[in-house]
Design an enzyme around this catalytic site. Structure first.
Site, PDB file in Angstrom:
ATOM      1  N   LYS A   1      -7.102  40.901  26.152  1.00  0.00           N
ATOM      2  CA  LYS A   1      -7.100  42.267  26.688  1.00  0.00           C
ATOM      3  C   LYS A   1      -8.467  42.513  27.320  1.00  0.00           C
ATOM      4  O   LYS A   1      -9.495  42.095  26.768  1.00  0.00           O
ATOM      5  CB  LYS A   1      -6.865  43.252  25.530  1.00  0.00           C
ATOM      6  CG  LYS A   1      -6.765  44.718  25.948  1.00  0.00           C
ATOM      7  CD  LYS A   1      -6.433  45.604  24.754  1.00  0.00           C
ATOM      8  CE  LYS A   1      -6.246  47.053  25.146  1.00  0.00           C
ATOM      9  NZ  LYS A   1      -5.917  47.923  23.992  1.00  0.00           N
TER      10      LYS A   1
ATOM     11  N   SER B   1      -1.869  50.885  24.615  1.00  0.00           N
ATOM     12  CA  SER B   1      -2.654  50.519  25.770  1.00  0.00           C
ATOM     13  C   SER B   1      -2.720  49.015  26.037  1.00  0.00           C
ATOM     14  O   SER B   1      -3.130  48.614  27.126  1.00  0.00           O
ATOM     15  CB  SER B   1      -4.082  51.048  25.602  1.00  0.00           C
ATOM     16  OG  SER B   1      -4.718  50.418  24.494  1.00  0.00           O
TER      17      SER B   1
ATOM     18  N   SER C   1      -1.855  50.971  19.752  1.00  0.00           N
ATOM     19  CA  SER C   1      -1.882  50.206  21.006  1.00  0.00           C
ATOM     20  C   SER C   1      -1.556  48.730  20.930  1.00  0.00           C
ATOM     21  O   SER C   1      -1.451  48.075  21.962  1.00  0.00           O
ATOM     22  CB  SER C   1      -3.241  50.361  21.681  1.00  0.00           C
ATOM     23  OG  SER C   1      -3.247  51.549  22.413  1.00  0.00           O
TER      24      SER C   1
HETATM   25  N1  GLN Z   1      -1.731  55.974  22.527  1.00  0.00           N
HETATM   26  C1  GLN Z   1      -2.868  56.323  21.729  1.00  0.00           C
HETATM   27  C2  GLN Z   1      -3.905  56.979  22.606  1.00  0.00           C
HETATM   28  O1  GLN Z   1      -3.624  57.224  23.707  1.00  0.00           O
HETATM   29  C3  GLN Z   1      -3.425  55.112  21.056  1.00  0.00           C
HETATM   30  C4  GLN Z   1      -4.184  54.224  21.943  1.00  0.00           C
HETATM   31  C5  GLN Z   1      -4.753  53.043  21.255  1.00  0.00           C
HETATM   32  O2  GLN Z   1      -4.306  52.667  20.167  1.00  0.00           O
HETATM   33  N2  GLN Z   1      -5.782  52.484  21.864  1.00  0.00           N
HETATM   34  O3  GLN Z   1      -4.985  57.265  22.199  1.00  0.00           O
END
Ligand code: GLN
Length: 483
Positions: free
Chosen positions: A76, A151, A175
């Site tokens: 990532k 994400s 995420s």
């Molecule tokens: N969807 C969540 C957010 O927007 C979690 C994102 C994540 O785990 N990095 O913050």
């Protein structure tokens, strides 16, 4: 060979069925073929990958190396990799070339893993659909009009499309697990502190944790074993011995006590609910028992998260000011203009929304009402989980309330978007390990099953998921056109 698991690739490399260079070339060819459709990669490091593959082949020829030597993966783009562009999905870091390796990158490289590139992601890991990336949305290989989740959406799409056998990810509120669920693969978020955060660009430091997206629990066990452990460069990494995760995969589940959270079944779509119920039957057949439980504070987790995470992000992202780090605007009039325009141009809308919310909840007069209150509720959530694990070994439920949604369907409605993580955020709030594994399909779209355990129970979670995968075939399904 592109649809083999890490374990199978590792065995094949040892039996000289193929070389690491061949595997790497095959992965690079698949990147070239599918990336125009998926947009899963931001940067491809072909030459570097081939160079590392040659080194891996030399090690293998000498009879050296471990189970990961020569296996291609992707990282990532939140993990710094020395001399490689590291963007975090943001214009702010569009031209940032990291001078050093994140510990995760260094450890996997030392284990002989070959990284073919950096995967697309929501900007600074803020999102649940991979639509906030400066580099455009990622598409779900199961249905290219839909999101892969976020994400870590680039990592999820790359593994689901069998471009690479596995990829790294990070999970602050879901995420890793949410994109794994929406893309039909395995996602493991370890215990907070299990894996070093050094060199992983910070979003919300008390919640962020590195993990993996794979095809099987067995592969997740192999990768986690190489990534985990104390890191003197991350004071929140924990000095807890790293078990041999692969050795514990085959323990029988007889007597396993599974908790079913009432809160995990509220708001769940019927198709997803059915898939989860069918999975529970598999566990009962394997000798596990189930009991219903309630975590009364859990419904507060999303609202609490959206105070704590923005607060921490507003502080973490203050370093991107166009001076010390990040995009700098053209011809600033003065220092204030430089800050304003550099940050205004460098950050996208979702990141700005979070920074503003975070700055607000931390400001004098609101700190006690919002931030302090959220920290107290966070403690209640953690206490709820701790009590639950006094009577059960693991909690099992859905990973997400719905399957993958259409691109664009939720971009204008942040609250609906935030509710995607309703079942995943609790584990982050309490620092617990959690895993998602495929458990069925609804209208051709994958559904994820979530398994949550007490701190440092990764071996158990992998064991439970592995046992389930021995009984089912959901994790072996490949999207049409990607076979
Ligand atoms: N969807 C969540 C957010 O927007 C979690 C994102 C994540 O785990 N990095 O913050």
């Amino acid at each position: 060979m592109h649809n083999l698991t890490i374990k199978q690739l590792s065995d094949g490399l040892r039996q000289k069925k193929f070389s690491s260079v061949e595997l790497t070339q095959s992965a690079l060819a698949r990147v070239e073929k599918f990336n125009p459709r998926l947009n899963a990669f931001i940067t491809v490091t072909a030459e570097r990958a081939l160079e590392h593959a040659r080194r891996a082949d030399a090690r293998l020829a000498r009879g050296e190396g471990g189970p990961l030597t020569g296996v291609p993966i992707a990282h990532k783009d939140i993990f710094c990799a020395a001399e490689v562009r590291t963007t975090c999905g943001s214009r702010m870091l569009d031209r940032f070339v990291s001078p050093y390796d994140a510990t995760v990158v260094a450890k996997l490289q030392a284990a002989g893993v070959v990284s073919v590139g950096k995967t697309n992601m929501d900007e600074f890991a803020m999102g649940s659909s991979n639509e906030t990336s400066y580099y455009g949305p990622v598409r779900n290989p199961w249905d290219e009009t839909r999101v892969p989740g976020g994400s870590s959406g680039g990592s999820a799409a790359a593994v689901a499309g069998r471009v690479v056998p596995a990829a790294t990810g990070t999970d602050t509120g879901g995420s890793i697990r949410q994109p794994a669920a929406l893309s039909g693969i395995v996602g493991l978020k370890p215990t907070y502190g299990r894996v070093s955060r050094y060199g992983m660009i910070a979003f919300a430091s008390s919640l962020d944790q590195a993990g993996v997206l794979t095809q099987t629990a067995e592969d997740a066990a192999l990768l986690l074993g190489a990534m985990a452990g104390l890191d003197p460069r991350d004071s929140t990494s924990v000095d807890e011995p790293v078990p041999d995760y692969a050795a514990e995969l085959n323990k029988p589940l007889q007597g396993l006590k599974i908790g079913l959270l009432k809160e995990f079944f509220d708001g769940l779509e019927p198709g997803n609910a059915q898939a989860v119920q069918a999975a529970l039957e598999v566990f009962r057949k394997l000798g596990a028992s189930t009991q219903e439980l309630s975590l009364p504070s859990l419904p507060l987790s999303v609202s609490t998260y959206y105070v704590v995470a923005p607060a921490e992000c507003s502080s973490n992202l203050s370093r991107f000011d166009g001076v010390r780090f990040g995009h700098r605007c053209e011809e600033p009039r003065d220092l204030l203009d430089l800050y304003k325009r550099s940050r205004g141009e460098g950050f996208g809308a979702e990141v700005k929304r979070r920074i503003m919310t975070g700055t607000y909840v931390l400001s004098a007069g609101y700190y006690d009402a919002y931030y302090l209150k959220a920290q107290k509720v966070r403690q209640l959530i953690a206490d709820d989980f701790r009590r639950a694990f006094e009577s059960v070994d693991v909690l099992i439920g859905p990973t997400t309330p719905t399957p993958a949604f259409e691109l664009g369907a939720k971009v204008d409605d942040p609250i609906t978007m935030y509710l995607n993580d309703i079942y995943t955020i609790g584990a982050n709030m309490a620092g617990l390990p959690a895993l998602s594994t495929p458990c069925g399909f609804v209208d051709g779209l994958p559904v994820g099953l979530q398994i949550v355990g007490p701190v440092f129970s990764e071996a158990r979670l992998l064991n439970v998921a592995h046992a389930y995968q021995q009984e089912t075939e959901w994790h072996t399904k490949i999207p049409h056109g990607y076979e």
